[in-house]
Design an enzyme around this catalytic site. Structure first.
Site, PDB file in Angstrom:
ATOM      1  CG  ASP A  11      -1.881   1.170   1.260  1.00  0.00           C
ATOM      2  OD1 ASP A  11      -2.156   1.621   0.032  1.00  0.00           O
ATOM      3  OD2 ASP A  11      -2.885   1.079   2.320  1.00  0.00           O
ATOM      4  CG  ASP A 106      -3.256   3.874  -3.547  1.00  0.00           C
ATOM      5  OD1 ASP A 106      -4.182   2.944  -4.008  1.00  0.00           O
ATOM      6  OD2 ASP A 106      -3.313   4.560  -2.525  1.00  0.00           O
ATOM      7  CD  GLU A 107      -5.609  -0.947  -1.319  1.00  0.00           C
ATOM      8  OE1 GLU A 107      -5.272  -1.629  -0.584  1.00  0.00           O
ATOM      9  OE2 GLU A 107      -6.778  -0.271  -1.353  1.00  0.00           O
TER      10      GLU A 107
END
Length: 376
Positions: A11, A106-107
């Site tokens: 993350d 983003d993860e």
């Protein structure tokens, strides 16, 4: 002995805001808010850790964020840049495994049980990935969670932010879950947390004491999910080709409106966009949901499920008109409208018709095979 997956959840730390701080050194150490104009109807898409200290969080109205921190720097999102950086990060993931399930820009989840480098330690892999991200992206950092299932890996990645790593082994899991506040359980929002607190459920240990039957009775199908994760059970595999469970469009209006005819015009445009998007993705769903946010930020949804897949904008708008009539829109001014299609069907048909995707949970004790590597 039984098979244990090794799953990493990566993350990125305050991703959008961190990219802006990287590209503009004057913003480093400053409260940065990525989103709309605070004088307009925009919301916070992301914010730096410096801004979070003022109580600012994503999805907050930018006007509210400005009142909390008037010295903050408000920046319009640059999604093309964020997508480029996201691609760089995923290229790093694929150096280790092809079992990569992105959740957003983003993860992502990674299954490194059997990885390309033949490394036995998932912790070592997570550390190497985090180091590479810093190098490749010019200083951006990521936090990581390492565990034997997706639920625990995701919770773990949030335990030591920013720029940290948390490992939860099978031996550590029971004690970790027992002390975990119920609000930290993935899938437990504010409303569910309040309901659980009213039932005396404050931690994982409290949740573990509740029977499966009672949880299903209290929370419906999702009660089974809460029961399983309280006992550390989550056998969902990392899915490289994961498909979204819903598809929708929404719009925040430039000003509050109470004219339902105007709302229908706006919803008609959204219906066409949703229908076009579903055709492009070759998706077909049964459930249509209307979202209405009133001027006071109260949000309501109204849904209908069809016996046959939703295929046209005319079907969508006809149903949406009825759903809108079942709200207080018109009596109360509206600031946001949205349409979502969900309850997707498998792309394959058999002689009996459409087949729904399977539920995520199975009995983990019936899905085991030998494993000789217990290193983390």
């Amino acid at each position: 002995m039984y098979f244990i997956r090794k799953i990493i959840h990566i993350d990125m730390d305050a991703f959008y805001a961190s990219v802006e701080q990287r590209d503009n050194p004057q913003l480093k150490g400053r409260p940065v808010i990525v989103g709309g104009d605070p004088s307009s109807r925009g919301v916070v898409a992301a914010c730096s850790y410096e801004a979070r200290r003022f109580g600012i969080h994503s999805a907050m109205a930018c006007a509210t964020a400005y009142r909390l921190c008037p010295q903050a720097f408000f920046i319009r999102p640059r999604f093309d840049v964020y997508k480029t950086v996201s691609h760089q990060i995923r290229e790093i993931f694929f150096q280790y495994t092809d079992l990569v399930e992105p959740l957003s820009l983003d993860e992502a989840f990674l299954d490194v049980t059997h990885n390309k480098l033949g490394l036995s330690s998932a912790t070592q892999i997570a550390q190497q990935i985090r180091t590479q991200i810093v190098h490749v992206t010019g200083g951006l950092t990521a936090s990581a969670g390492v565990s034997f299932n997706k639920f625990l890996a995701k919770v773990a990645s949030d335990c030591n932010k920013p720029n940290g790593i948390t490992v939860i082994t099978p031996d550590d899991a029971p004690a970790f879950i027992d002390q975990l506040p119920i609000r930290r359980f993935f899938g437990v929002g504010r409303v569910t947390e309040e309901r659980m607190l009213n039932l005396g459920i404050k931690t994982g240990a409290d949740l573990k004491k509740i029977s499966l039957e009672r949880l299903v009775q209290s929370f419906g199908k999702v009660g089974a999910y809460y029961y399983h994760i309280a006992h550390g059970r989550d056998d969902r595999p990392v899915q490289p080709n994961r498909t979204h469970k819903s598809y929708g469009k929404e719009i925040t209006l430039t000003s509050d409106i109470d004219d339902t005819h105007q709302m229908i015009v706006i919803l008609d445009d959204l219906a066409r966009k949703v229908a076009d998007g579903l055709r492009r993705e070759d998706r077909q769903g049964l459930t249509l949901t209307l979202k209405v946010k009133y001027h006071d930020f109260q949000t309501v949804t109204r849904s209908v499920t069809f016996p046959e897949p939703i295929t046209s904008s005319s079907t969508i708008i006809a149903a949406v008109k009825k759903l809108l009539a079942n709200t207080d829109a018109g009596k109360i001014k509206v600031r946001l409208l949205g349409i979502t299609v969900s309850n997707f069907l498998d792309a394959q048909q058999n002689s009996n018709g459409w087949v729904q995707l399977p539920l995520p949970f199975k009995d983990p004790d019936k899905n085991c095979w030998p494993d000789n590597d217990r290193s983390w």
